[in-house]
Scaffold this active site. Sequence first.
Site, PDB file in Angstrom:
ATOM      1  N   GLY A  31       0.811  -1.217   0.000  1.00  0.00           N
ATOM      2  CA  GLY A  31       0.000   0.000   0.000  1.00  0.00           C
ATOM      3  C   GLY A  31       0.844   1.267   0.000  1.00  0.00           C
ATOM      4  O   GLY A  31       2.030   1.233  -0.287  1.00  0.00           O
ATOM      5  N   LEU A  33       0.354   3.620  -2.148  1.00  0.00           N
ATOM      6  CA  LEU A  33       0.728   3.409  -3.547  1.00  0.00           C
ATOM      7  C   LEU A  33       1.191   4.689  -4.229  1.00  0.00           C
ATOM      8  O   LEU A  33       0.645   5.775  -4.005  1.00  0.00           O
ATOM      9  CB  LEU A  33      -0.473   2.826  -4.308  1.00  0.00           C
ATOM     10  CG  LEU A  33      -0.993   1.483  -3.766  1.00  0.00           C
ATOM     11  CD1 LEU A  33      -2.178   0.996  -4.621  1.00  0.00           C
ATOM     12  CD2 LEU A  33       0.101   0.420  -3.726  1.00  0.00           C
ATOM     13  N   GLY A  36       5.297   4.139  -9.000  1.00  0.00           N
ATOM     14  CA  GLY A  36       6.097   2.923  -9.170  1.00  0.00           C
ATOM     15  C   GLY A  36       5.229   1.679  -9.062  1.00  0.00           C
ATOM     16  O   GLY A  36       5.284   0.773  -9.907  1.00  0.00           O
ATOM     17  N   HIS A  37       4.377   1.645  -8.024  1.00  0.00           N
ATOM     18  CA  HIS A  37       3.444   0.515  -7.887  1.00  0.00           C
ATOM     19  C   HIS A  37       2.523   0.453  -9.112  1.00  0.00           C
ATOM     20  O   HIS A  37       2.236  -0.625  -9.635  1.00  0.00           O
ATOM     21  CB  HIS A  37       2.551   0.692  -6.654  1.00  0.00           C
ATOM     22  CG  HIS A  37       3.261   0.654  -5.334  1.00  0.00           C
ATOM     23  ND1 HIS A  37       3.360   1.755  -4.519  1.00  0.00           N
ATOM     24  CD2 HIS A  37       3.884  -0.355  -4.680  1.00  0.00           C
ATOM     25  CE1 HIS A  37       4.007   1.420  -3.407  1.00  0.00           C
ATOM     26  NE2 HIS A  37       4.343   0.163  -3.475  1.00  0.00           N
ATOM     27  N   GLN A 148      12.151  -3.556  -9.809  1.00  0.00           N
ATOM     28  CA  GLN A 148      13.621  -3.623  -9.787  1.00  0.00           C
ATOM     29  C   GLN A 148      14.192  -2.793  -8.627  1.00  0.00           C
ATOM     30  O   GLN A 148      15.324  -3.003  -8.204  1.00  0.00           O
ATOM     31  CB  GLN A 148      14.145  -3.073 -11.113  1.00  0.00           C
ATOM     32  CG  GLN A 148      15.584  -3.427 -11.378  1.00  0.00           C
ATOM     33  CD  GLN A 148      16.020  -2.934 -12.740  1.00  0.00           C
ATOM     34  OE1 GLN A 148      15.541  -1.913 -13.233  1.00  0.00           O
ATOM     35  NE2 GLN A 148      16.914  -3.654 -13.347  1.00  0.00           N
ATOM     36  N   SER A 185       9.184   5.609  -3.267  1.00  0.00           N
ATOM     37  CA  SER A 185       9.072   4.634  -2.181  1.00  0.00           C
ATOM     38  C   SER A 185       7.977   5.111  -1.239  1.00  0.00           C
ATOM     39  O   SER A 185       7.849   6.321  -0.999  1.00  0.00           O
ATOM     40  CB  SER A 185      10.396   4.552  -1.422  1.00  0.00           C
ATOM     41  OG  SER A 185      10.212   3.901  -0.180  1.00  0.00           O
ATOM     42  N   ARG A 187       8.056   4.879   1.802  1.00  0.00           N
ATOM     43  CA  ARG A 187       8.734   5.475   2.961  1.00  0.00           C
ATOM     44  C   ARG A 187       9.113   6.940   2.717  1.00  0.00           C
ATOM     45  O   ARG A 187       9.394   7.657   3.684  1.00  0.00           O
ATOM     46  CB  ARG A 187       9.975   4.666   3.336  1.00  0.00           C
ATOM     47  CG  ARG A 187       9.638   3.309   3.943  1.00  0.00           C
ATOM     48  CD  ARG A 187      10.882   2.571   4.389  1.00  0.00           C
ATOM     49  NE  ARG A 187      10.565   1.305   5.035  1.00  0.00           N
ATOM     50  CZ  ARG A 187      10.382   0.146   4.392  1.00  0.00           C
ATOM     51  NH1 ARG A 187      10.480   0.096   3.078  1.00  0.00           N
ATOM     52  NH2 ARG A 187      10.097  -0.961   5.063  1.00  0.00           N
TER      53      ARG A 187
HETATM   54  P1  AMP Z   1       6.055  -2.405  -1.515  1.00  0.00           P
HETATM   55  O1  AMP Z   1       4.665  -1.874  -1.396  1.00  0.00           O
HETATM   56  O2  AMP Z   1       7.113  -1.437  -1.107  1.00  0.00           O
HETATM   57  O3  AMP Z   1       6.205  -3.768  -0.899  1.00  0.00           O
HETATM   58  O4  AMP Z   1       6.285  -2.620  -3.062  1.00  0.00           O
HETATM   59  C1  AMP Z   1       5.438  -3.432  -3.829  1.00  0.00           C
HETATM   60  C2  AMP Z   1       6.074  -3.667  -5.160  1.00  0.00           C
HETATM   61  O5  AMP Z   1       6.284  -2.420  -5.836  1.00  0.00           O
HETATM   62  C3  AMP Z   1       7.457  -4.336  -5.035  1.00  0.00           C
HETATM   63  O6  AMP Z   1       7.599  -5.301  -6.062  1.00  0.00           O
HETATM   64  C4  AMP Z   1       8.392  -3.179  -5.228  1.00  0.00           C
HETATM   65  O7  AMP Z   1       9.656  -3.554  -5.738  1.00  0.00           O
HETATM   66  C5  AMP Z   1       7.629  -2.334  -6.244  1.00  0.00           C
HETATM   67  N1  AMP Z   1       8.098  -0.957  -6.203  1.00  0.00           N
HETATM   68  C6  AMP Z   1       8.256  -0.179  -5.099  1.00  0.00           C
HETATM   69  N2  AMP Z   1       8.763   1.022  -5.442  1.00  0.00           N
HETATM   70  C7  AMP Z   1       8.960   1.000  -6.787  1.00  0.00           C
HETATM   71  C8  AMP Z   1       9.489   1.936  -7.738  1.00  0.00           C
HETATM   72  N3  AMP Z   1       9.908   3.139  -7.382  1.00  0.00           N
HETATM   73  N4  AMP Z   1       9.516   1.562  -9.042  1.00  0.00           N
HETATM   74  C9  AMP Z   1       9.093   0.336  -9.422  1.00  0.00           C
HETATM   75  N5  AMP Z   1       8.586  -0.595  -8.569  1.00  0.00           N
HETATM   76  C10 AMP Z   1       8.532  -0.278  -7.279  1.00  0.00           C
END
Ligand code: AMP
Length: 282
Positions: A31, A33, A36-37, A148, A185, A187
Site C-alpha cells: 500500500g 501506492l 512505481g506501484h 527492480q 518509495s 517510505r
Molecule cells: P512495496 O509496497 O514497497 O512492498 O512494493 C510493492 C512492489 O512495488 C514491489 O515489487 C516493489 O519492488 C515495487 N516498487 C516499489 N517502489 C517501486 C518503484 N519506485 N519503481 C518500481 N517498482 C517499485
Amino acid sequence: MQVFHTGAEWQTNWLKSIQSGKTIGFVPTMGALHEGHLDLVKRSKIESDVTVVSIFVNPTQFNNPEDFTKYPITLEPDLNKLEAEGTDFVFLPDTSTIYPEKPVLTLNFGELEHILEGEFRPGHFNGVGIVVSKLFHLIRPDKAYFGQKDLQQVAVIKRLVTDLSFNIELIVVPTRRETDGLAMSSRNLRLNPEERTQALILFSSLTKAKDELLAGKPWLKVRDQISRDFKEKSLAKLEYFELVHPEYFNRFETFEPDQKSSICVAAYLGSVRLIDNLPIIP
Ligand code: AMP
C-alpha cells in the site's frame, strides 16, 4: 473493481468463474501506492487478462518494530488509484487471515541472507518469502510483478519460485523515479522537507559511481570517495554501497566490464531507511 478479504472468497466467488485460458496477473504491495506501484499494475493490465493487486503490510518482514508501526497507510487514495488504473480485483486481507497462526516454518535464502538487505535486516527475507508464498497459494496467479527497486527481493523471489516449483512467471519492472531522480518509495512519505532534499544523495552517488566506473576508476577508490561524500556533504547515514552481481549478489572488489553488475545503496535519513540500485552492466 471488486475488493475481497479472504482467499476462500476469491477462490469460490471469482477464481472459479475466471475462464480457463485467461491469465491472472498479480501485484503484491504494502500500500501507500505511488506511480512505481502503478507501473506494475499497468504492466499486468497489458500482459494479463485479469489483474489482482494485494495490499497487506506484512508484519513478519519488518525487523525494526518502529518501521512497521510508522509504515504509511493510505487506503482510500490507494483504492482510487487502483480503480483509475482499471484494476480488476483488490485483495485486502487482515493479519489473522494471512497468519491464523504464527508460522513455525522459516525460509533461509543461503548466501542472500549474508549480504546487503540480508545482512542488515535479519529475518526480513524469511518474512517476505513466507508472505509471498501464502499470497501465491491464495491467489494462484500465472504472472507476478515485482519492482527492480527491490533488486535483492527479486533475487529472493526467483529462488522461492524455483526451489518451491511455483508455476508462476516473474516479471521485473524498472524503477520509477521522481523527476529529481529519487526512487519512489512509500517510505518517502515519512521524510521531512530537509530529509527529502538530502535523500537525493542516494541516486546522485549511484550515477556518479557509475560514471566513474565506466571511465576506468577502480571500484574501491570509487566507493571510498562515495563514503566520504556521505560523511562530508550529507545528513544521510550510509549503511552500504556495494557492487554486486544482480542475481547472485556476490560482492565484487573490482569492476569487470564483461560481468553483469549493479550498485546497491542503503542509507538512513533520520529514522527512515531508503534503498536504491543502479545496473552498471545489465
Ligand atoms: P512495496 O509496497 O514497497 O512492498 O512494493 C510493492 C512492489 O512495488 C514491489 O515489487 C516493489 O519492488 C515495487 N516498487 C516499489 N517502489 C517501486 C518503484 N519506485 N519503481 C518500481 N517498482 C517499485
